[in-house]
Motif scaffolding. Structure first.
Motif, PDB file in Angstrom:
ATOM      1  N   SER A  58       1.035  -1.163   0.090  1.00  0.00           N
ATOM      2  CA  SER A  58       0.089   0.098   0.023  1.00  0.00           C
ATOM      3  C   SER A  58       0.818   1.154  -0.035  1.00  0.00           C
ATOM      4  O   SER A  58       2.256   1.244   0.539  1.00  0.00           O
ATOM      5  CB  SER A  58      -0.834  -0.092   1.095  1.00  0.00           C
ATOM      6  OG  SER A  58      -1.644  -1.213   1.240  1.00  0.00           O
TER       7      SER A  58
ATOM      8  N   HIS B 114       2.233   1.830   4.401  1.00  0.00           N
ATOM      9  CA  HIS B 114       1.948   0.248   4.787  1.00  0.00           C
ATOM     10  C   HIS B 114       1.903   0.141   6.209  1.00  0.00           C
ATOM     11  O   HIS B 114       1.256  -0.463   6.885  1.00  0.00           O
ATOM     12  CB  HIS B 114       2.695  -0.483   3.738  1.00  0.00           C
ATOM     13  CG  HIS B 114       2.179  -1.809   3.664  1.00  0.00           C
ATOM     14  ND1 HIS B 114       1.544  -2.535   2.653  1.00  0.00           N
ATOM     15  CD2 HIS B 114       2.187  -2.900   4.741  1.00  0.00           C
ATOM     16  CE1 HIS B 114       1.438  -3.863   3.026  1.00  0.00           C
ATOM     17  NE2 HIS B 114       1.755  -4.119   4.363  1.00  0.00           N
TER      18      HIS B 114
ATOM     19  N   SER C 192      -2.982  -0.962   5.702  1.00  0.00           N
ATOM     20  CA  SER C 192      -2.871  -1.406   4.445  1.00  0.00           C
ATOM     21  C   SER C 192      -3.705  -2.413   4.057  1.00  0.00           C
ATOM     22  O   SER C 192      -4.455  -3.192   4.790  1.00  0.00           O
ATOM     23  CB  SER C 192      -1.424  -2.299   4.569  1.00  0.00           C
ATOM     24  OG  SER C 192      -1.461  -3.240   5.198  1.00  0.00           O
TER      25      SER C 192
END
Lengths: 602, 327
Positions: free
Chosen positions: B248, B251, B269
């Motif tokens: 992500s 994250h 995430s």
């Protein structure tokens, strides 16, 4: 084969982290008991490792990789190399070989546990498996094998190391060997060779260690080691995969399989004494004691066992033996050069290169004799490691002193442990000096007496000389008789000048004396005396004066050179095992006694 | 004893009284073989008891020079080895450690006090060495011996401590420089407990692993910083965005908490994070996949040797130590 990467002194850490491979060690077990609080963080240090790519080296039973843990410590990871299946080999046979090599690896670990934590042996952290292959995690030893050390420290073209440095390396190597004996039940490495001995350079560089005179040695690779008294005797022949020792350095009993009582012989610490002595021999002489690459007259290679049993090891020829290379060698060993300079300063006239080489070799020979004892063909004839260590230690501590003694022709301090022998020799030394002075005094008095009485008796004797176009006649002056009587002795002494403590000086003096004597004899026989009795008298006076003069030279030689040599040889530790055993015992009480003396001295 | 006790004297006395090593033997272990101005080395004079007694053991502090001794670390290893292998009646590692800590320690502290040295520093360092968690008793007793010998030879606590810390750095990657929390709590110095524990923590390194190999740069996080973020779109100056595409944008966060422990925490995430323990390989879910941006995961403590797996494929190994020793 060395199990450790020999970096030639460069730090392994110089390699970047890039490309390191992650290795997880499964089933990790430590060789020591840990408290529950310590266990997790101890285990954590050794189960997740980053292995450097392409730095591994094959060892005997395995492959050693350099690794770092997550804390940044350097470690060695030894992985067992499982045997590959050969062509035409049955499944069973292959299986058996795999089992045997696993057992050998196991045994290497067991042997290593005994020594781990002792100085000079890599510390063992634990073992486990990597993808099912057994592995050992141990200390990473950053250093240089003796093989390479020898090349780096060579002082001449033949790869010889300074005898002093070789003795110090030897002392530290024998210290390791002696230390293996302290392990409960005893321990024999069985494959000591220059490739299995490392000088650790992570604390001090090799040059610093040479300066310091002490070496941080590590003995590695326990693939062929054994406990002297194995706790379990259930080894089957399948388990006993024995790796051959390095032939150049191994004692004869490791090189043949048909000797009676082989099993016992192969558990003796005398094996390591022989091998370690061969290593030191190679350092000092540039080559191993026996040339195993030689071939017999009909071209067949010589069996190493036969070669080593056929003759005693050839006497060690060390770096100072060749006069023409002495200066070159001394330029590379400052410590010895300083000692030589000091010794030269004590002499009335500097010694020539040939005599200096002789005097130095005289000192070095002591080590040669110690090594020769260790290279005895029978195990019982070899001294034990602690005695050799003490002898080499004494040799190196007294080296500078002995160089001076050798140059001045005084007896050397023998390299036997304990101060008694040395002190006794020092007493003998001053006694010898007195005896020498007395002998020379008597001889000089006799010489003077002969010269003077001959002069008195022959003074004014009528004589004539007619030889080679030279004619003379008249009364012989007394002063000429004195001069003629003293002449041979004076020529002999002056020719010997500066060499009163060497064999060469003795030979020069004697030759000068003899030639002068012959010349005078010729002159005397050419003369015609009125009274034949006077001529006979002068003949006798010449003989007596020459003999008295020679006595001076002989007294110097015997008491300065020949006798000390005999005394020195007697004082050396002999290969006699009884004496060798007595040595460590003899030093121990002396150390205990230290306590009171020093407290009183405070 | 009538004469003044010097640190060097304390070293010799301790070894003689409790270690059974005579003055002469100890002199052989610690003196230098390098020749002095007169061409003779201190080592070659070991046999001369008067010399050892007068010029080494009972020498006034100022007259002892470094060149009399060999490298302290080497000397300490020799002394340790000697203590432990005295023909069968050797000391165990615990006994050797206690010799330095208790009986000998008192003597050494007395001597150091007499020459006005900083005792607190000596005790602190000794304590750290002797309690280093995760080290075997052998290693600890060896390190304590290095300090003991260095203090005896130098008669200067600062130099001895600097030496031993450097020694630890080269031998163990500097790990012992951190004080275990237990020592801090029991510390005799009132000032020590109030200091920020984060000052004692070591930097944490993150190594990107691809296919079992280290690949990409090594990212260091300093304990006193605010920590770093890992994510495809992490933009901070020290943030790590060298990740696979399924990680992500934001994250995971890595930082050192107030107690001086390293922690990670998911930042919501989509593909989650798993922690693989460096100790036993067990897996802990830091943040489950598809947790959604709203659910913020709890912080999880991490150690060097652990592995973080982000979104199932991006792996980071955690390491510690001196950044320079890893370069």
């Amino acid at each position: 084969m060395s199990g450790f990467v020999d970096k030639g002194g460069a730090l392994a850490s110089s390699g970047a982290v890039q490309g390191m491979r992650l290795v997880r060690v499964a089933d990790f077990s430590a060789p020591l008991s840990l408290s529950d609080a310590d266990r997790p963080s101890y285990v954590r240090r050794f189960v997740t490792l980053f292995v450097s790519q392409g730095q591994g080296h094959r060892g005997g039973t395995g492959r050693v990789e350099h690794a770092r843990n997550a804390q940044g410590e350097h470690l060695a990871l030894k992985l067992l190399s499982l045997p590959q299946r050969r062509d035409g080999e049955t499944e069973d046979d292959h299986e058996r070989r795999v089992r045997a090599s696993r057992a050998a690896f196991e045994r290497e670990y067991e042997c290593h546990i005994l020594l781990s934590g002792l100085k000079g042996f890599p510390r063992l952290y634990g073992r486990g498996t990597v993808d099912g292959v057994p592995c050992i995690v141990m200390e990473w030893v950053e250093g240089i094998t003796l093989d390479r050390v020898r090349r780096q420290l060579a002082v001449d073209g033949c790869g010889r190391v300074s005898p002093l440095v070789a003795a110090r390396l030897g002392r530290d190597l024998f210290d390791l060997v002696a230390r293996m004996g302290y392990v409960e039940g005893g321990f024999v490495h069985r494959d000591i060779s220059p490739r299995n001995v490392m000088v650790r350079t992570s604390r001090l560089s090799l040059e610093q260690q040479v300066d310091e005179g002490v070496f941080d040695l590590y003995l590695i690779d326990f693939g062929s080691s054994a406990e002297s008294e194995p706790r379990s005797t259930s080894f089957t022949s399948e388990n006993a995969v024995f790796r051959g020792a390095t032939a150049d350095f191994a004692p004869p009993e490791m090189l043949s399989d048909d000797i009676p009582g082989l099993a016992e012989l192969r558990k003796s610490p005398a094996i390591d004494v022989y091998a370690a002595a061969s290593v030191v021999y190679q350092l000092a002489c540039g080559q191993a004691p026996y040339d195993l690459h030689a071939v017999t007259e009909d071209g067949a290679p010589v069996s190493p066992y036969r070669a080593k049993m056929a003759a005693p090891a050839p006497a060690a020829v060390m770096a100072h033996a060749r006069a023409d290379e002495l200066l070159e060698a001394l330029a590379r060993e400052p410590e010895v050069a300083v000692a030589v300079q000091h010794a030269q300063g004590k002499l009335s006239a500097p010694m020539g290169v040939t005599e200096a080489a002789e005097a130095l070799s005289f000192v070095d020979e002591q080590m040669g004799i110690v090594l020769g004892d260790c290279l005895a063909r029978g195990q019982s004839d070899r001294p034990d490691a602690a005695a050799v260590r003490d002898a080499l230690s004494s040799f190196s501590i007294h080296y500078a002193d002995n160089v001076e003694r050798s140059f001045c022709g005084r007896p050397l301090v023998p390299c036997v442990p304990g101060g008694f022998a040395a002190a006794a020799l020092d007493v003998a030394d001053s006694t010898l000096a007195h005896v020498r002075m007395a002998c020379k005094g008597v001889a000089a008095a006799a010489l003077a007496g002969v010269a003077v009485s001959a002069a008195v008796l022959a003074n004014g004797a009528q004589a004539s000389l007619d030889a080679a176009g030279f004619a003379w006649s008249g009364g012989v002056p007394g002063i000429a008789v004195v001069a003629a009587a003293l002449f041979p002795a004076l020529v002999g002494l002056s020719l010997r000048f500066g060499g009163s403590r060497t064999t060469a000086g003795f030979l020069r003096g004697t030759a000068g004396l003899a030639v002068t004597f012959a010349a005078l004899w010729q002159v005397l026989s050419d003369m015609r005396f009125e009274a034949a009795a006077q001529q006979h008298l002068l003949y006798m006076a010449l003989v007596a004066a020459t003999a008295a003069g020679w006595c001076i030279i002989v007294a110097d030689f015997t008491l300065n050179v020949a006798l000390p040599q005999v005394v020195r040889r007697k004082a050396l530790p002999s290969g006699d095992s009884g004496e060798a055993d007595a040595l460590p015992g003899a030093t121990a009480p002396a150390l205990e006694g230290e306590y009171d003396d020093l407290s009183e001295g405070a | 004893m009538a004469t003044e006790l010097t640190p060097c004297g304390a070293l010799f006395e301790t070894m003689k009284r409790y270690g059974g090593i005579s003055h002469k033997d100890l002199a052989r272990l610690v003196l230098s073989g390098r020749p002095l101005a007169d061409g003779k080395s201190p080592l070659s004079r070991c046999d001369d008891r008067t010399w050892v007694s007068r010029f080494i053991v009972h020498a006034p502090v100022g007259s002892l020079q470094d060149r009399y001794f060999c490298d302290w670390g080497v000397a300490a290893l020799r002394v340790s080895a000697r203590l432990r292998s005295r023909d069968g009646k050797g000391l165990s590692a615990e006994e050797a450690l206690s010799l330095v800590m208790n009986q000998g320690g008192a003597l050494m502290e007395q001597a150091l006090r007499e020459c006005h040295q900083d005792l607190a520093l000596y005790r602190n360092v000794l304590e750290r060495l002797a309690r280093g968690a995760g080290y075997s008793v052998e290693e600890r007793s060896e390190l304590a011996m290095v300090l003991f010998v260095a203090a005896g030879c130098s008669a200067n606590v600062k130099r001895a401590c600097a030496y031993v810390l450097d020694y630890v750095k080269t031998v163990h990657g500097g790990r012992l420089e951190t004080v275990p929390a237990a020592v801090m709590d029991q510390g005799e110095q009132p000032g020590a407990a109030s200091a920020d524990p984060r000052e004692q923590a070591q930097a944490l390194g993150l190594l990107r692993m691809v296919g079992g190999l280290v690949s990409g740069g090594l990212h260091w996080v300093q304990p006193l910083s605010d920590g770093v973020e890992i994510g495809a779109l992490a933009l901070g100056p020290d943030d790590i965005n060298d990740v696979d595409p399924d990680v992500s944008g934001h994250h995971l966060r890595v930082w050192c908490n107030e107690a001086g422990r390293w922690c990670v925490q998911g930042l919501g995430s989509s593909n989650g994070t798993v922690l693989i323990s460096g100790e036993d390989g067990s897996e802990t879910v830091v943040e489950p996949a598809r947790a959604g941006a709203s659910a913020c995961a709890e912080p999880v403590e991490v150690h060097a040797g652990d592995e973080l797996v982000l979104a199932g494929s991006t792996r980071f190994m955690l390491i510690e130590g001196m950044p320079e020793s890893w370069e």
